[in-house]
Write an enzyme that holds these catalytic residues in place. Structure first.
Site, mmCIF file in Angstrom:
data_model
loop_
_atom_site.group_PDB
_atom_site.id
_atom_site.type_symbol
_atom_site.label_atom_id
_atom_site.label_comp_id
_atom_site.label_asym_id
_atom_site.label_seq_id
_atom_site.Cartn_x
_atom_site.Cartn_y
_atom_site.Cartn_z
ATOM 1 N N ASP A 94 21.425 43.098 25.206
ATOM 2 C CA ASP A 94 20.501 42.477 26.163
ATOM 3 C C ASP A 94 19.433 43.451 26.652
ATOM 4 O O ASP A 94 18.233 43.143 26.616
ATOM 5 C CB ASP A 94 21.256 41.920 27.376
ATOM 6 C CG ASP A 94 22.032 40.656 27.036
ATOM 7 O OD1 ASP A 94 21.696 40.011 26.028
ATOM 8 O OD2 ASP A 94 22.973 40.322 27.779
ATOM 9 N N ARG A 123 27.227 48.037 41.365
ATOM 10 C CA ARG A 123 25.862 47.473 41.336
ATOM 11 C C ARG A 123 24.945 47.993 42.439
ATOM 12 O O ARG A 123 23.811 48.391 42.152
ATOM 13 C CB ARG A 123 25.908 45.940 41.349
ATOM 14 C CG ARG A 123 26.628 45.306 40.166
ATOM 15 C CD ARG A 123 26.391 45.997 38.890
ATOM 16 N NE ARG A 123 26.895 45.282 37.725
ATOM 17 C CZ ARG A 123 27.030 45.827 36.530
ATOM 18 N NH1 ARG A 123 26.709 47.095 36.346
ATOM 19 N NH2 ARG A 123 27.485 45.129 35.518
ATOM 20 N N ASP A 166 25.978 39.704 39.176
ATOM 21 C CA ASP A 166 25.337 41.020 39.139
ATOM 22 C C ASP A 166 23.834 40.965 39.412
ATOM 23 O O ASP A 166 23.280 41.847 40.062
ATOM 24 C CB ASP A 166 25.623 41.699 37.793
ATOM 25 C CG ASP A 166 27.076 42.152 37.699
ATOM 26 O OD1 ASP A 166 27.656 42.468 38.760
ATOM 27 O OD2 ASP A 166 27.624 42.186 36.589
ATOM 28 N N SER A 207 32.425 39.820 26.715
ATOM 29 C CA SER A 207 31.473 40.561 27.530
ATOM 30 C C SER A 207 32.288 41.492 28.418
ATOM 31 O O SER A 207 33.170 41.060 29.151
ATOM 32 C CB SER A 207 30.655 39.580 28.375
ATOM 33 O OG SER A 207 30.106 40.273 29.471
HETATM 34 N N1 ARG Z 1 33.218 38.785 37.620
HETATM 35 C C1 ARG Z 1 33.044 40.180 37.920
HETATM 36 C C2 ARG Z 1 32.062 40.344 39.045
HETATM 37 O O1 ARG Z 1 31.300 39.468 39.310
HETATM 38 C C3 ARG Z 1 32.662 40.997 36.712
HETATM 39 C C4 ARG Z 1 31.301 40.753 36.152
HETATM 40 C C5 ARG Z 1 30.958 41.516 34.920
HETATM 41 N N2 ARG Z 1 31.878 41.183 33.895
HETATM 42 C C6 ARG Z 1 31.666 41.255 32.598
HETATM 43 N N3 ARG Z 1 32.642 40.999 31.839
HETATM 44 N N4 ARG Z 1 30.525 41.534 32.073
HETATM 45 O O2 ARG Z 1 32.036 41.372 39.678
#
Ligand code: ARG
Length: 387
Positions: free
Chosen positions: A13, A92, A121, A173
């Site tokens: 991405d 983040r 995110d 992912s």
């Molecule tokens: N659901 C989790 C969050 O919102 C992880 C998000 C990222 N997960 C991922 N597999 N890319 O903090």
């Protein structure tokens, strides 16, 4: 050309995003945050340059991540929906903070990230950046671009000779940092399907874990874990060791359906051996040293704190006020917790503290008893009186 600072991971991405943003007239400066994902940053740097980034900043944020994000969240007892230790969510606001700093350094006015429009995110990155500098513009290429599927995106990458890692072609992912690993997509999207063993990287299956329990002692000083088995360790190494130790014993696998900010429920798998152990130990120590009302009240606020982290509200007044609250409580949280790790279970078997509120002479049914049982009669009558 307008400069844009792209939070770059080296994945498909954000690699496509470099080209895509260039196509819209931006000079792309890539920013790679090292939060302990254990990647080859030399390779990522090269990939960013070859894809067209004019410059690449790789910044080691591990120390800061632990000190200012992971440990405060541990102290606060922050666990989202009782299961998620927030490894991704905590990284983040840190990444956003440094992205803003680099924008200032580079005199750039625009930020970009590679998050989709369905996740949490994007919210965490953008809310944090806007709170730190509302003048910055933010672009999210993945929310805007024309590719409907991953295949279309890969085709775009091939067409533009974007170097992508085909060996990493996985149906999942994954987000990883030193505090944990998050896995979604693929077969996991059906919440009825058991996670296949292949998705786990930090934890051994309990079935394959050793047949004998490992006993561990963990020392806390004012809410901060400081030593394993009496050996003082820097927080970052302590977390690393607990991840290994826990992982070998199958500790820290979480399978959950969680409520995302944008209203969607999603199925997510987490691996977080260190976080699992640390939260269990911290809780146990708190049970020993905190008075009943503090303990119960604190737990309500822990839930709130976890929500704030999950919702991307790290840089807000309430979150900072709660930090002060939890900091005050943590002054008492010193001592040692002893537990055993065995086939997926972390079981606390002992706890001690100079601040212990446990009084054996009150609790005992033996000779040492000093509790006056006759007082209970009057207490019970008055306790029920209002009703
Ligand atoms: N659901 C989790 C969050 O919102 C992880 C998000 C990222 N997960 C991922 N597999 N890319 O903090």
């Amino acid at each position: 050309m307008k400069k844009i600072i792209l939070a770059y991971s080296g994945g498909l991405d954000t690699s496509c995003a470099i080209k895509w943003l260039q196509g819209r007239g931006y000079e792309v400066i890539a920013f790679v945050a090292d939060v302990g994902q254990g990647e080859d940053f030399g390779l990522i740097k090269k990939r960013a340059r070859r894809t067209g980034a004019s410059k690449v900043h790789v910044v080691n944020l591990k120390q800061e991540f632990v000190r200012d994000y992971v440990l405060p969240a541990l102290r606060a007892g922050a666990v989202y929906e009782n299961k998620y230790y927030l490894a991704t969510a905590l990284s983040r606001p840190l990444i956003a903070r440094h992205q803003v700093a680099i924008a200032h350094q580079e005199k750039a006015t625009v930020l970009a990230h590679g998050c989709t429009g369905k996740g949490n995110d994007q919210v965490r990155f953008e809310v944090t950046a806007r709170l730190l500098d509302p003048r910055l513009e933010i672009i999210a290429p993945v929310r805007l671009w024309e590719f409907k599927t991953r295949e279309e995106e890969i085709e775009y990458a091939q067409r533009h000779r974007i170097p992508i890692d085909v060996t990493k072609k996985s149906p999942y992912s994954v987000d990883i940092n030193l505090y944990g690993r998050s896995i979604e997509c693929g077969v996991l999207e059906d919440p009825w399907v058991e996670p296949p063993e292949e998705i786990y990287k930090l934890t051994l299956s309990p079935r394959k874990a050793p047949h004998v329990a490992v006993y561990v002692e963990l020392d806390f000083q004012q809410g901060v874990p400081v030593a394993i088995n009496g050996r003082a360790l820097k927080s970052i190494d302590l977390i690393g060791q607990l991840n290994v130790l826990g992982g070998q014993n199958g500790i820290g696998r979480v399978d959950m359906v969680e409520n995302r900010l944008v209203g969607i429920k999603s199925r997510e798998i987490y691996e977080n051996p260190a976080a699992t152990i640390l939260h269990a130990a911290r809780h146990e120590l708190e049970c020993l040293v905190l008075d009943r009302e503090t303990l119960h009240y604190k737990e309500m606020l822990s839930e709130k704190y976890a929500e704030l982290v999950y919702y991307g509200l790290w840089e807000t007044p309430l979150k900072k006020q709660l930090d002060a609250y939890f900091n005050k409580i943590a002054e008492r949280v010193s001592g040692t917790v002893r537990f055993k790790l065995y086939k997926g279970n972390c079981t606390v078997v002992g706890r001690k503290s100079p601040n212990s509120r446990y009084k054996e002479e009150l609790a005992t049914y033996g000779k040492k008893d000093v509790f006056d049982q006759k007082l209970a009669e009057g207490f019970i009558k008055l306790w029920g009186l209002p009703f």
